[in-house]
Design a protein around this motif. Structure first.
Motif, short mmCIF file in Angstrom:
data_model
loop_
_atom_site.label_atom_id
_atom_site.label_comp_id
_atom_site.label_asym_id
_atom_site.label_seq_id
_atom_site.Cartn_x
_atom_site.Cartn_y
_atom_site.Cartn_z
N SER A 216 19.56 15.72 52.01
CA SER A 216 18.29 14.99 51.83
C SER A 216 17.93 14.14 53.04
O SER A 216 16.81 13.63 53.12
CB SER A 216 18.40 14.08 50.59
N GLN A 217 18.86 13.96 53.99
CA GLN A 217 18.70 12.94 55.03
C GLN A 217 18.08 13.43 56.34
O GLN A 217 17.81 12.62 57.23
CB GLN A 217 20.08 12.36 55.38
N LEU A 218 17.82 14.72 56.48
CA LEU A 218 17.51 15.26 57.81
C LEU A 218 16.21 14.77 58.41
O LEU A 218 16.13 14.54 59.63
CB LEU A 218 17.55 16.79 57.77
N PHE A 219 15.17 14.59 57.62
CA PHE A 219 13.92 14.11 58.19
C PHE A 219 14.07 12.72 58.80
O PHE A 219 13.40 12.37 59.78
CB PHE A 219 12.80 14.10 57.15
N VAL A 220 14.95 11.92 58.24
CA VAL A 220 15.19 10.58 58.79
C VAL A 220 16.17 10.63 59.96
O VAL A 220 15.89 10.13 61.05
CB VAL A 220 15.70 9.62 57.70
N LEU A 221 17.31 11.26 59.78
CA LEU A 221 18.34 11.22 60.81
C LEU A 221 17.97 12.04 62.04
O LEU A 221 18.19 11.61 63.17
CB LEU A 221 19.67 11.72 60.23
N ALA A 222 17.41 13.23 61.83
CA ALA A 222 17.07 14.08 62.97
C ALA A 222 15.79 13.63 63.67
O ALA A 222 15.45 14.13 64.75
CB ALA A 222 16.94 15.54 62.52
N ASN A 223 15.09 12.67 63.07
CA ASN A 223 13.89 12.10 63.70
C ASN A 223 14.24 11.04 64.73
O ASN A 223 13.36 10.49 65.40
CB ASN A 223 12.99 11.49 62.61
N HIS A 224 15.53 10.75 64.91
CA HIS A 224 15.89 9.63 65.78
C HIS A 224 15.48 9.85 67.23
O HIS A 224 15.20 8.87 67.94
CB HIS A 224 17.39 9.33 65.70
N TYR A 225 15.44 11.09 67.70
CA TYR A 225 14.96 11.32 69.06
C TYR A 225 13.56 10.73 69.21
O TYR A 225 13.25 10.08 70.23
CB TYR A 225 14.92 12.82 69.39
N ASN A 226 12.71 10.95 68.22
CA ASN A 226 11.34 10.44 68.28
C ASN A 226 11.31 8.91 68.21
O ASN A 226 10.51 8.26 68.89
CB ASN A 226 10.52 11.03 67.13
N VAL A 227 12.21 8.35 67.40
CA VAL A 227 12.27 6.89 67.27
C VAL A 227 12.67 6.26 68.60
O VAL A 227 12.00 5.36 69.13
CB VAL A 227 13.26 6.46 66.17
N GLN A 228 13.79 6.73 69.14
CA GLN A 228 14.33 6.14 70.36
C GLN A 228 13.42 6.37 71.56
O GLN A 228 13.35 5.54 72.47
CB GLN A 228 15.72 6.70 70.64
N SER A 229 12.69 7.49 71.55
CA SER A 229 11.76 7.76 72.65
C SER A 229 10.59 6.79 72.64
O SER A 229 10.08 6.39 73.69
CB SER A 229 11.24 9.20 72.54
#
Length: 452
Positions: A216-229
């Motif tokens: 259930s976590q992938l949209f949040v966890l794998a979005n971190h590239y976008n967050v950190q960018s």
């Protein structure tokens, strides 16, 4: 959470520099230290005139994916060459597995060796108290520093890697994409447009497998590239209790994505009862077309659907800006030696063999690369999966960043259950993010982090 080797030395350098700049589920050297660049198997010739019964080690491991059969392959070689027999103890995935590990450690019933997450989830296990320090072992020189940072505490190093690193993104069925005339989306709007077309064609646009709760976590966890960018200080500020998911729009976006795809009816109707294995079957067969997932799943696809694996590709979680398009990278899980084991010296010999070229060859016979290897001298094979090849450009161009759990020790234990609530409409994205901000507080305080 409860884990592609497509890197050449050149492309890997980009990953190393990123991870080293940025950086999550075990004493002293044993005989036969390594001297070759890639390490060498320890000498294990039995003493003359002695008949040696194998020494049995217990190893606690999950059964999802290919880590288990790959470790079994190494164990088979170790029994022949080291006279060491491995008895496997299978643990469940997700929160249930995390709780079992913590209980075993607390009660003194942990196996001799544990395969578990690197990064923040390791830190939650108090590694200095529970696992053997391997920092003085000669083979540590063969592990990348960017990896060692994720399994270290106070200058001590506690693990060796299980397999390759991998990325989080959207696995997709290329064959169906071609049939429907779709192209890889660069923005979230394009992803939604693709999903609408897939749904209109009578297929499952986005595979949900909430029965296997960690998925259930992938949209949040794998979005971190976008967050950190977008917010380069987020990981640092988050660790220091100066930034929150609920009040950082780029970070909140992952919760909003989780909510939106449910509201639009993109999931399979039985997604609450669908398991990870069933999700992979849907993807391989094309009844489900897009699956938010780690690329470690590619090995399982190859194992179960060898004639379909080349139909599967991967692209990053799209942001709202086409120029921000890159992968979030996960380091491999790691093998740790129980500090209370009665067989520490033997466990060290097994660990040393596992990361030797011979051990890695046995491992890769059952688990191909899902990303770059973190053992020096171990390179991605020429016959890498198509999805692994899809990532090459991103790594070559430096469009990768490590997952938050490898930069920050702060990760709450209830993210998967919170996101199931968000992903089933029980909570709004904002409510879920606020709940997770509360969830991480307890762990941060247990780690005695400043500012909490």
């Amino acid at each position: 959470m409860k884990r592609t080797q497509l890197f050449t030395v050149v492309s890997y350098a980009a990953l190393i520099s990123v991870l080293a700049a940025g950086c999550s589920s075990s004493g002293q050297t044993s005989g036969g230290g390594t001297s070759a660049p890639g390490g060498s198997a320890p000498s294990t010739a039995p003493s003359a005139g002695k008949t040696n019964e194998p020494t049995t080690l217990t190893l606690l491991i999950g059964s999802t994916g290919t880590a288990y059969p790959a470790t079994q392959a190494v164990a088979a070689e170790a029994e022949k060459k080291l006279n060491i027999k491995i008895k496997f103890d299978i643990k469940p995935d997700g929160t249930e597995g995390d709780n079992l590990v913590k209980t075993r450690l607390a009660t003194g019933e942990m196996a001799d060796i544990l395969l578990y997450n690197s990064g923040s989830l390791l830190q939650a296990l108090n590694p200095e108290e529970n696992f053997v320090d391997l920092s003085k072992e000669p083979y540590m020189a063969n592990l990348l520093d960017s990896y060692k940072e994720t399994i270290s505490s106070n200058g001590k190093v506690f693990g060796v890697p299980g397999g390759s690193s991998n990325v989080g993104g959207i696995l997709y069925n290329k064959k169906v994409y071609a049939e429907l005339g779709l192209s890889v989306p660069k923005t979230w709007a394009e992803f939604i447009a693709n999903s609408d077309k897939i749904k209109a064609a009578g297929k499952t646009a986005i595979i949900g497998s909430y029965k296997t709760t960690w998925t259930s976590q992938l949209f949040v966890l794998a979005n971190h590239y976008n967050v950190q960018s977008q917010v380069p200080t987020f990981a640092k500020d988050y660790t220091e209790n100066k930034a929150k998911y609920a009040t950082t729009p780029a970070a909140l976006r992952g919760f909003e994505m989780t909510s939106e795809v449910f509201k639009k009816g993109y999931y399979n109707k039985d997604f609450l009862a669908t398991t990870y294995d069933t999700g992979l079957k849907m993807l391989a067969e094309g009844s489900g077309v897009q699956y938010p997932m780690l690329t470690s799943a590619i090995d399982a696809l190859a194992q179960n659907f060898p004639d379909k694996v080349q139909d599967i590709g991967v692209f990053p979680i799209p942001s709202d800006n086409a120029s921000l398009n890159g992968f979030t990278v996960w380091m491999p899980s790691s093998y740790y030696i129980n500090k209370k084991s009665k067989n520490i010296d033997t466990a060290k010999k097994f660990i040393e063999f596992l990361i030797s070229p011979e051990g890695q060859k046995a491992y890769m016979s059952k688990s191909k690369a899902n990303g770059p290897f973190v053992v020096k001298g171990i390179q991605v094979p020429d016959d890498a999966y198509q999805a692994v090849k899809d990532m090459q450009t991103y790594f070559d161009n430096g469009k990768t960043l490590p997952a938050l759990e490898f930069i920050s020790p702060v990760k709450g234990p209830n993210l998967e259950s919170i996101l199931i609530e968000v992903g089933t409409g029980q909570k709004t994205a904002a409510e879920g993010a606020a709940d997770y901000d509360k969830d991480v507080k307890k762990q941060a305080q247990q780690l005695n982090l400043p500012g909490w």
